[in-house]
Design a protein around this motif. Structure first.
Motif, short mmCIF file in Angstrom:
data_model
loop_
_atom_site.label_atom_id
_atom_site.label_comp_id
_atom_site.label_asym_id
_atom_site.label_seq_id
_atom_site.Cartn_x
_atom_site.Cartn_y
_atom_site.Cartn_z
N GLN A 67 0.85 -1.20 0.00
CA GLN A 67 0.00 0.00 0.00
C GLN A 67 0.88 1.25 0.00
O GLN A 67 1.81 1.37 0.80
N LEU A 68 0.63 2.17 -0.93
CA LEU A 68 1.36 3.43 -1.01
C LEU A 68 0.38 4.58 -0.93
O LEU A 68 -0.53 4.70 -1.74
N ARG A 69 0.59 5.46 0.07
CA ARG A 69 -0.28 6.63 0.24
C ARG A 69 0.39 7.84 -0.40
O ARG A 69 1.54 8.16 -0.11
N SER A 70 -0.35 8.53 -1.25
CA SER A 70 0.20 9.68 -1.96
C SER A 70 0.66 10.77 -0.99
O SER A 70 1.72 11.39 -1.19
N GLN A 71 -0.14 11.03 0.03
CA GLN A 71 0.22 12.07 0.99
C GLN A 71 1.49 11.71 1.76
O GLN A 71 2.28 12.58 2.14
N ARG A 72 1.67 10.40 1.97
CA ARG A 72 2.87 9.95 2.66
C ARG A 72 4.12 10.21 1.80
O ARG A 72 5.16 10.61 2.31
N VAL A 73 3.99 10.04 0.51
CA VAL A 73 5.09 10.33 -0.41
C VAL A 73 5.47 11.80 -0.32
O VAL A 73 6.65 12.16 -0.21
N VAL A 74 4.46 12.67 -0.37
CA VAL A 74 4.70 14.11 -0.32
C VAL A 74 5.35 14.50 1.01
O VAL A 74 6.28 15.31 1.06
N LYS A 75 4.90 13.91 2.09
CA LYS A 75 5.42 14.26 3.41
C LYS A 75 6.87 13.82 3.59
O LYS A 75 7.70 14.58 4.11
N VAL A 76 7.18 12.60 3.15
CA VAL A 76 8.54 12.08 3.34
C VAL A 76 9.54 12.77 2.42
O VAL A 76 10.63 13.15 2.84
N LEU A 77 9.17 12.96 1.15
CA LEU A 77 10.10 13.54 0.18
C LEU A 77 10.10 15.06 0.20
O LEU A 77 11.07 15.69 -0.23
N GLY A 78 9.01 15.65 0.66
CA GLY A 78 8.94 17.10 0.71
C GLY A 78 8.82 17.75 -0.64
O GLY A 78 9.28 18.89 -0.84
N ILE A 79 8.21 17.04 -1.60
CA ILE A 79 8.04 17.61 -2.94
C ILE A 79 6.57 17.48 -3.33
O ILE A 79 5.90 16.51 -2.97
N PRO A 80 6.05 18.46 -4.08
CA PRO A 80 4.62 18.44 -4.45
C PRO A 80 4.37 17.49 -5.62
O PRO A 80 4.65 17.82 -6.77
N LEU A 81 3.86 16.31 -5.33
CA LEU A 81 3.54 15.33 -6.37
C LEU A 81 2.09 14.91 -6.21
O LEU A 81 1.64 14.63 -5.09
N ASP A 82 1.36 14.87 -7.31
CA ASP A 82 -0.01 14.37 -7.23
C ASP A 82 -0.02 12.88 -7.57
O ASP A 82 1.00 12.29 -7.98
N ALA A 83 -1.18 12.27 -7.43
CA ALA A 83 -1.31 10.83 -7.63
C ALA A 83 -0.95 10.42 -9.05
O ALA A 83 -0.33 9.38 -9.27
N ALA A 84 -1.32 11.25 -10.03
CA ALA A 84 -1.04 10.91 -11.44
C ALA A 84 0.47 10.85 -11.69
O ALA A 84 0.96 9.95 -12.38
N GLN A 85 1.20 11.80 -11.12
CA GLN A 85 2.65 11.81 -11.30
C GLN A 85 3.30 10.60 -10.64
O GLN A 85 4.20 9.97 -11.20
N ILE A 86 2.83 10.26 -9.44
CA ILE A 86 3.40 9.11 -8.72
C ILE A 86 3.14 7.84 -9.51
O ILE A 86 4.03 7.00 -9.69
N GLY A 87 1.91 7.68 -9.99
CA GLY A 87 1.57 6.48 -10.76
C GLY A 87 2.40 6.36 -12.03
O GLY A 87 2.84 5.27 -12.40
N LYS A 88 2.61 7.49 -12.70
CA LYS A 88 3.39 7.47 -13.94
C LYS A 88 4.84 7.07 -13.67
O LYS A 88 5.43 6.28 -14.42
N LEU A 89 5.43 7.60 -12.59
CA LEU A 89 6.82 7.26 -12.26
C LEU A 89 6.98 5.78 -11.96
O LEU A 89 7.89 5.12 -12.46
N LEU A 90 6.07 5.24 -11.15
CA LEU A 90 6.18 3.83 -10.77
C LEU A 90 5.87 2.90 -11.93
O LEU A 90 6.50 1.85 -12.08
N SER A 91 4.92 3.28 -12.75
CA SER A 91 4.60 2.45 -13.91
C SER A 91 5.77 2.37 -14.88
O SER A 91 5.97 1.37 -15.57
N GLY A 92 6.57 3.45 -14.94
CA GLY A 92 7.74 3.44 -15.80
C GLY A 92 8.76 2.39 -15.42
O GLY A 92 9.58 1.98 -16.24
N LEU A 93 8.72 1.93 -14.17
CA LEU A 93 9.62 0.87 -13.71
C LEU A 93 9.03 -0.51 -13.93
O LEU A 93 9.65 -1.51 -13.56
N GLY A 94 7.85 -0.58 -14.50
CA GLY A 94 7.22 -1.88 -14.70
C GLY A 94 6.48 -2.38 -13.48
O GLY A 94 6.16 -3.58 -13.40
N LEU A 95 6.20 -1.50 -12.51
CA LEU A 95 5.45 -1.91 -11.32
C LEU A 95 3.96 -1.89 -11.63
O LEU A 95 3.46 -1.00 -12.33
N ASP A 96 3.27 -2.86 -11.09
CA ASP A 96 1.81 -2.97 -11.28
C ASP A 96 1.14 -2.05 -10.27
O ASP A 96 1.02 -2.39 -9.08
#
Length: 793
Positions: free
Chosen positions: A407-436
């Motif tokens: 389970q990956l929470r979008s808000q948790r990503v933003v909080k830990v990394l300190g960068i403004p990323l929305d869900a679409a950007q996160i999904g696109k980055l991870l999908s580029g690695l071949g992650l389901d």
């Protein structure tokens, strides 16, 4: 891992220079450790063909050659290579070419004959260390083509330093996946099609140890020509990845391992008997390996065996008796998944390592075996010929690694990394690695692919987002908080202030490893049971230190080897103990200490006085300086590192806080130190305390001084006698100090005279003779009562 940039660009070719590509890999966690060009700089060297060769008229070892250089015409070249012959295709340096070593080719006369260029060896081009003659090129080499282009000599070799969790990047395909995800360049992995069976021959596979090997695949290939030559392009790629060419079948398995990441092995099928078994060894069983080493594997080391005997160490190395030779006509090709826990540490325990064990112990894609087997089969058929049999697979699915969704929470990503990323950007980055990635609530449910063993928790996915976003793109923002710098209490001083104080005494700071030789622990601490390191970085750094003395002695040894006579060094560091007062403790105690060593002359070379060696009392004075304002006591000590008659325990308020003394003569001799150094080692906490200054009234009245010479037993410590005198002293006694020791005429044998200077003073009045005599009498009486002392008259 070392790889060729040219090979990588055949799989993914981003619009980056090689230097930019290296930086991108490093910032993504694949640290580029080294970049090296395949060949040094040179120019104007082309593929040429020798048309004719004649003997030089004036030299026995020279040949006169007519050479076709393509568009550069036919050249006459004098050549001294022993292997030059008509019809050969070789590199030819044209007039005006500049070769490695800044060697320029000019029009010249050699023994009276014009020579318009030079035919080159691999060594002269800088692509080999030695050469027995000209570099012979294949018959299909295009005459006139630039040799750098033909041999791909503008390639670069990159070595990346991978962390143990990134086993998926131990292949060109894995690195290409990363580059494609980081740069969005298109990925062109090799297409692998199943190879149809041409024969029905098959060999059964039995998994007797499914926990160690949950999947094993193999196939028989008959009618192969094992002596066939490996293609030059394949040999070149192998060599540029640091693997030498052996034979066609072995080269194919190594190539597939580098390309896809799946270690493989080829057996001589004619040497096998019955079914293939993956099992643990029988008692006393031995295997002769390909490296010529005969090993008796431990009971937890999995073996590949047939019905008759053991053939190989599973996932580590093949056996010599079943290996492929030039006479082999049929092979059994193995492709298996071995669990990391079953392989980890096994090769190191046997005293060697292999490319297979290096990959399996970190984790190989457990869904890759079939693809690798088909890829290797096609290569063998193309190179060696033959007829393949059907693929045989044995699998225990329950023992294969499980890929549980994370389970990956979008808000948790933003909080830990300190960068403004929305869900679409996160999904696109991870999908580029071949992650389901599947949307789930306020985030994603991510299922790791079979080749990623390092994704198990949410933080692993956040790390992937950060890598792909780019650490360079994360803006560094200083932390903001309501903070106040609290002053250090006057009764305390920091370690840095202590360092400066020790440096003011003439010492230089040194920093040594906390892990040391076991011999140091035995010599300088008398510790025969030190804390052992599970995985030491070097064999001589296998235990944790309980004393800083060993490191300082090693510094002295290094300086002695460099003819440095005067050495004064110190260190502040931790020591490590598994017990306290002889009793086991939870975890390890790690007290901090200060240690110092002085050797050679007491003072730097100078003209104002005679030179003398540093001694016990020089360092005793330094120790007392560090404890200024507090009274220390020194008692005789028996310490394994120190001279038994020239060492002492340092006590503060009757509690031991360290040791001081001259190094033991046996260690001076063992470590070849010349003169004995003097050392001290003190607990750090007491040194960081400094008493608050207390006002004491200065008397306006004169002090009275009396000298007491007391004869006591030879065995009586002066410190004990002084302590007794101090306890018996009335309030008017301000100080009692030893100023003389006498033995000889007038003092009986077995006795000694200790002379103390007693200073008496009152702040309110001048002392009268009666008060002084009463105080002296009380001191003498106390000495007589406690030590049977006599007043020397």
């Amino acid at each position: 891992m070392q790889f060729s940039v040219s090979w990588l660009r055949s799989l993914v070719n981003p619009s980056l220079t090689t230097e930019e590509l290296a930086h991108t890999l490093t910032m993504a966690g694949l640290e580029v450790e080294e970049m090296e060009p395949v060949a040094p700089a040179f120019d104007k060297v082309v593929v040429a063909q020798v048309i004719s060769r004649e003997k030089h008229p004036d030299a026995d070892r020279l040949s006169l050659c007519q050479v076709d250089a393509g568009e550069h015409g036919t050249l006459q070249i004098v050549c001294g290579a022993p292997n030059v012959a008509a019809g050969l295709k070789v590199p030819c340096a044209l007039v005006g070419a500049r070769l490695p070593g800044d060697f320029q080719i000019k029009q010249a006369k050699v023994r009276g004959i014009e020579s318009s260029g030079m035919l080159c060896s691999a060594k002269e081009l800088g692509i080999a260390d030695d050469a027995g003659g000209l570099l012979v090129l294949p018959d299909n080499a295009p005459v006139g083509q630039d040799i750098r282009q033909y041999l791909d000599l503008d390639d670069t070799l990159i070595t990346i330093k991978l962390t143990p969790n990134r086993a998926d990047c131990l292949s060109l395909s894995g690195i290409a996946r990363e580059v494609a995800a980081l740069t969005t360049a298109p990925l062109a992995l090799p297409a692998v099609a199943p190879v149809a069976a041409a024969i029905t021959d098959r060999r059964a596979v039995v998994l007797d140890a499914p926990t160690a090997c949950p999947r094993y695949m193999g196939r028989i290939i008959k009618g192969v020509n094992a002596a066939a030559a490996t293609p030059d392009w394949m040999k070149q790629r192998l060599e540029r990845c640091g693997i030498r060419s052996i034979s066609a079948a072995v080269d194919v398995t190594n190539y597939v391992m580098l390309e896809l990441g799946q270690p493989m092995h080829a057996f001589d099928n004619a040497k096998l008997s019955g079914a293939m078994h993956v099992r643990f060894p029988n008692p006393g069983e031995q295997v002769l390996l390909l490296n010529g080493q005969t090993v008796a594997p431990a009971s937890d080391v999995a073996l590949i065996a047939d019905e008759a005997h053991a053939l190989a160490l599973a996932g580590i190395m093949g056996g010599d008796e079943s290996g492929v030779t030039d006479a082999t006509t049929e092979i059994f090709l193995e492709s298996a998944f071995f669990a990391p826990d079953a392989i980890a540490g096994k090769a190191r325990a046997l005293g060697f390592s292999s490319d297979s064990s290096f990959r399996f112990e970190r984790g190989v894609d457990f869904a890759l075996q079939g693809k690798a087997l088909e890829r290797a089969t096609q290569f063998i058929l193309d190179i060696c010929g033959g007829q393949p049999g059907p693929v045989v697979e044995a699998v225990e699915a329950a023992h294969l690694p499980q890929r549980k969704p994370v389970q990956l929470r979008s808000q948790r990503v933003v909080k830990v990394l300190g960068i403004p990323l929305d869900a679409a950007q996160i999904g696109k980055l991870l999908s580029g690695l071949g992650l389901d990635c599947k949307p789930a609530g306020e985030g994603f449910l991510v299922t790791p692919p079979s080749h990623r063993f390092d994704i198990e928790i949410e933080e692993d996915l956040i790390e992937e987002v950060g890598r792909l976003y780019g650490y360079d793109n994360i803006v560094a923002r200083p932390p903001k908080a309501l903070m106040q710098m609290m002053p250090l209490p006057e009764e305390k001083r920091g370690p840095m202030a202590l360092r400066r104080r020790v440096a003011d005494l003439g010492y230089q700071e040194t920093i040594n490893f906390s892990f040391v030789e076991a011999a140091w622990e035995a010599d300088f601490s008398g510790n025969d049971n030190p804390i052992l390191l599970a995985n030491p970085i070097a064999s001589q750094m296998g235990v944790m230190r309980t004393s800083l003395i060993g490191g300082l002695v090693n510094v002295l040894v290094t300086n002695r080897k460099r003819q440095q006579e005067r050495v004064r060094v110190f260190e502040i560091g931790r020591t490590f103990f598994a017990d306290k007062d002889g009793q086991p403790v939870q975890g390890y105690r790690q007290p901090r200490r200060l240690a110092a060593l002085a050797a050679g002359s007491a003072l730097p070379e100078q003209w104002g006085g005679e030179s003398r060696k540093v001694d016990f009392y020089d360092l005793k004075a330094d120790v007392e300086t560090l404890f200024t304002g507090r009274e220390l006591r020194f008692e005789k000590l028996d310490h394994p590192a120190l001279h038994p008659g020239r060492s002492a325990t340092v006590l503060l308020d009757d509690h031991p806080v360290g040791v001081l003394g001259e190094l033991h003569p046996r260690w001076v001799q063992k470590y070849d130190l010349g003169t004995a150094p003097v050392v001290f080692e003190l607990e750090l906490p007491p040194l960081l305390e400094q008493p608050f200054p207390v006002y004491r009234e200065v008397s306006r009245f004169p002090a009275v001084v009396r000298d007491l010479a007391l004869i006591v037993s030879q065995e009586t410590p002066w410190q004990a006698l002084r302590d007794t005198l101090k306890k018996a002293a009335p309030a008017i006694v301000r100080d009692i100090e030893l100023f003389d020791l006498y033995q000889g005429k007038g003092v009986a044998e077995g006795r000694k005279s200790l002379a103390f200077r007693v200073v008496m003073q009152d702040t309110q009045k001048t002392l009268e003779d009666a008060e002084v005599e009463s105080a002296v009498a009380g001191l003498v009486a106390a000495a007589e009562q406690s030590f049977a002392a006599e007043l020397r008259r």
